[in-house]
Design a protein around this motif. Structure first.
Motif, mmCIF file in Angstrom:
data_model
loop_
_atom_site.group_PDB
_atom_site.id
_atom_site.type_symbol
_atom_site.label_atom_id
_atom_site.label_comp_id
_atom_site.label_asym_id
_atom_site.label_seq_id
_atom_site.Cartn_x
_atom_site.Cartn_y
_atom_site.Cartn_z
ATOM 1 N N UNK A 200 8.782 1.579 10.467
ATOM 2 C CA UNK A 200 9.439 0.301 10.754
ATOM 3 C C UNK A 200 8.369 -0.779 10.799
ATOM 4 N N UNK A 201 8.589 -1.837 10.034
ATOM 5 C CA UNK A 201 7.639 -2.944 9.958
ATOM 6 C C UNK A 201 8.200 -4.128 10.732
ATOM 7 N N UNK A 202 7.304 -4.968 11.204
ATOM 8 C CA UNK A 202 7.726 -6.108 12.021
ATOM 9 C C UNK A 202 7.184 -7.393 11.413
ATOM 10 N N UNK A 203 7.954 -8.471 11.562
ATOM 11 C CA UNK A 203 7.480 -9.773 11.133
ATOM 12 C C UNK A 203 8.332 -10.372 10.034
ATOM 13 N N UNK A 204 7.766 -11.346 9.367
ATOM 14 C CA UNK A 204 8.478 -12.070 8.311
ATOM 15 C C UNK A 204 8.734 -11.178 7.106
ATOM 16 N N UNK A 205 9.544 -11.669 6.179
ATOM 17 C CA UNK A 205 9.779 -10.932 4.944
ATOM 18 C C UNK A 205 8.456 -10.659 4.226
ATOM 19 N N UNK A 206 7.629 -11.700 4.083
ATOM 20 C CA UNK A 206 6.374 -11.529 3.348
ATOM 21 C C UNK A 206 5.462 -10.527 4.038
ATOM 22 N N UNK A 207 5.329 -10.628 5.349
ATOM 23 C CA UNK A 207 4.441 -9.711 6.075
ATOM 24 C C UNK A 207 4.956 -8.281 6.010
ATOM 25 N N UNK A 208 6.250 -8.106 6.219
ATOM 26 C CA UNK A 208 6.798 -6.745 6.210
ATOM 27 C C UNK A 208 6.670 -6.102 4.834
ATOM 28 N N UNK A 209 6.892 -6.877 3.785
ATOM 29 C CA UNK A 209 6.776 -6.324 2.429
ATOM 30 C C UNK A 209 5.318 -5.997 2.112
ATOM 31 N N UNK A 210 4.406 -6.884 2.473
ATOM 32 C CA UNK A 210 2.986 -6.625 2.250
ATOM 33 C C UNK A 210 2.524 -5.384 3.011
ATOM 34 N N UNK A 211 2.912 -5.272 4.269
ATOM 35 C CA UNK A 211 2.527 -4.106 5.077
ATOM 36 C C UNK A 211 3.118 -2.828 4.497
ATOM 37 N N UNK A 212 4.354 -2.915 4.035
ATOM 38 C CA UNK A 212 5.009 -1.755 3.422
ATOM 39 C C UNK A 212 4.268 -1.293 2.169
ATOM 40 N N UNK A 213 3.934 -2.230 1.278
ATOM 41 C CA UNK A 213 3.247 -1.867 0.034
ATOM 42 C C UNK A 213 1.893 -1.234 0.344
ATOM 43 N N UNK A 214 1.169 -1.814 1.275
ATOM 44 C CA UNK A 214 -0.115 -1.218 1.674
ATOM 45 C C UNK A 214 0.102 0.181 2.259
ATOM 46 N N UNK A 215 1.149 0.322 3.046
ATOM 47 C CA UNK A 215 1.435 1.622 3.638
ATOM 48 C C UNK A 215 1.751 2.696 2.612
ATOM 49 N N UNK A 216 2.360 2.304 1.496
ATOM 50 C CA UNK A 216 2.713 3.277 0.460
ATOM 51 C C UNK A 216 1.557 3.588 -0.491
ATOM 52 N N UNK A 217 0.660 2.634 -0.690
ATOM 53 C CA UNK A 217 -0.325 2.780 -1.767
ATOM 54 C C UNK A 217 -1.780 2.867 -1.319
ATOM 55 N N UNK A 218 -2.117 2.255 -0.214
ATOM 56 C CA UNK A 218 -3.531 2.095 0.129
ATOM 57 C C UNK A 218 -4.205 3.428 0.462
ATOM 58 N N UNK A 219 -5.353 3.651 -0.164
ATOM 59 C CA UNK A 219 -6.197 4.792 0.164
ATOM 60 C C UNK A 219 -5.705 6.137 -0.325
ATOM 61 N N UNK A 220 -4.658 6.163 -1.124
ATOM 62 C CA UNK A 220 -4.106 7.442 -1.585
ATOM 63 C C UNK A 220 -4.763 7.893 -2.882
ATOM 64 N N UNK A 221 -4.994 9.198 -2.984
ATOM 65 C CA UNK A 221 -5.560 9.746 -4.216
ATOM 66 C C UNK A 221 -4.613 10.758 -4.869
ATOM 67 N N UNK A 222 -3.357 10.752 -4.408
ATOM 68 C CA UNK A 222 -2.368 11.695 -4.953
ATOM 69 C C UNK A 222 -1.343 10.996 -5.836
ATOM 70 N N UNK A 223 -1.645 9.784 -6.274
ATOM 71 C CA UNK A 223 -0.687 8.989 -7.045
ATOM 72 C C UNK A 223 -0.971 9.096 -8.538
ATOM 73 N N UNK A 224 0.079 9.342 -9.309
ATOM 74 C CA UNK A 224 0.006 9.276 -10.766
ATOM 75 C C UNK A 224 0.064 7.797 -11.145
ATOM 76 N N UNK A 225 -1.009 7.279 -11.680
ATOM 77 C CA UNK A 225 -1.122 5.838 -11.918
ATOM 78 C C UNK A 225 -0.657 5.418 -13.320
ATOM 79 N N UNK A 226 0.141 6.257 -13.966
ATOM 80 C CA UNK A 226 0.663 5.881 -15.285
ATOM 81 C C UNK A 226 1.610 4.685 -15.194
ATOM 82 N N UNK A 227 2.505 4.695 -14.186
ATOM 83 C CA UNK A 227 3.546 3.662 -14.136
ATOM 84 C C UNK A 227 4.073 3.525 -12.711
ATOM 85 N N UNK A 228 4.389 2.292 -12.335
ATOM 86 C CA UNK A 228 5.043 2.020 -11.062
ATOM 87 C C UNK A 228 6.127 0.977 -11.274
ATOM 88 N N UNK A 229 7.237 1.146 -10.591
ATOM 89 C CA UNK A 229 8.286 0.135 -10.578
ATOM 90 C C UNK A 229 8.234 -0.636 -9.267
#
Length: 281
Positions: A200-229
């Motif tokens: 659960x993220x808190x704050x404005x739309x922009x902050x929550x979306x930014x925090x969410x994207x970082x939470x899904x992608x940052x620092x991970x090495x298990x991602x197939x980087x061919x394509x993202x939607x």
């Protein structure tokens, strides 16, 4: 070797350009607006859904494609000697998969895939199916590979309101009210074919979306980087542009594609939800 035709439900949430790129035929789910049945993406779009909810306070109901509709579409191609790969929304969300399987059982060389997913999570499978068909793989092998890799999909969205889940009976009113007061923006993940609540993220739309994207992608090495939607229910353009830059900053994706959530996802998640959807290695 017969040519393979890709067909899919409208819930795959690709753009017209991407469907054309894949040569895919899209079969629209029904959307009941009051007593009137409309076709997803043809007679109604998410703006129509949001307008209806604002006006009436109730959600439109979605309707699966019928067995006959699937049969007629599949037979159109098998009569030409083609094989068909059809990709459905998760069987946990709709009877589309069941109906498509019944139709396919009456024909030869039709392979129905339960994506165990929704939105451009299923859309990923459409694009992979097309790429394998272009490589000359037979339909049976494509179907086997899709059933293998669908388990590697990483699909989630961050919501800006719980009102739609509450109206659909998926969230108690008191929880929705508390989340709205505290400005909590929940993450919805698709796991084992079902929607579950993640962080659960808190704050404005922009902050929550930014925090969410970082939470899904940052620092991970298990991602197939061919394509993202980046798939969203009409988040403002300037914010989507920032999300694209952030995605590129966090992971070296070869292809970053923007698509829009259709009526099915929008009727569950409401306006301005956004997700990043990709494969894991």
């Amino acid at each position: 070797m017969s040519e393979t035709k890709i067909t899919c439900d409208s819930t795959c949430d690709l753009t017209d350009e991407l469907y054309e790129r894949c040569g895919a035929e899209v079969m629209p789910l029904g959307v009941y607006v009051g007593e009137e049945l409309k076709r997803d993406g043809i007679d109604i779009d998410p703006f129509g859904v949001f307008e209806y909810v604002d006006k009436t306070g109730v959600l439109p109901k979605t309707s699966a494609m019928s067995v006959q509709e699937y049969y007629d579409t599949f037979k159109k191609y098998t009569d030409q000697g083609m094989s068909v790969i059809h990709i459905n929304i998760s069987s946990e969300f709709s009877s589309c998969y069941q109906n498509a399987c019944i139709a396919a059982s009456e024909l030869e060389n039709v392979y129905v895939i339960d994506s165990r997913n929704l939105s451009s999570g299923s859309g990923h499978l459409v694009m992979r199916a097309h790429e394998m068909a272009q490589e000359g793989l037979p339909a049976a092998q494509i179907a086997d590979e899709l059933n293998r890799i669908k388990e590697k999909l990483d699909v989630s969205f961050v919501l800006q309101t719980l009102n739609y889940l509450q109206k659909g009976g998926r969230c108690p009113s008191v929880v929705a009210l508390g989340a709205n007061i505290l400005k909590l923006r929940p993450e919805i993940e698709v796991i084992n074919g079902k929607m579950t609540v993640g962080k659960k993220y808190r704050g404005s739309m922009e902050k929550s979306i930014s925090d969410y994207v970082r939470g899904r992608l940052q620092g991970r090495d298990d991602i197939d980087t061919k394509r993202i939607f980046i798939t969203h229910s009409h988040v403002p353009d300037e914010l989507v542009a920032k999300v694209k830059e952030l995605v590129k900053e966090l992971q070296p994706f070869e292809e970053v594609l923007e698509t829009y959530a259709g009526c099915t996802v929008s009727s569950h998640c409401g306006p301005c939800c956004l997700g990043v959807l990709f494969f894991k290695k």
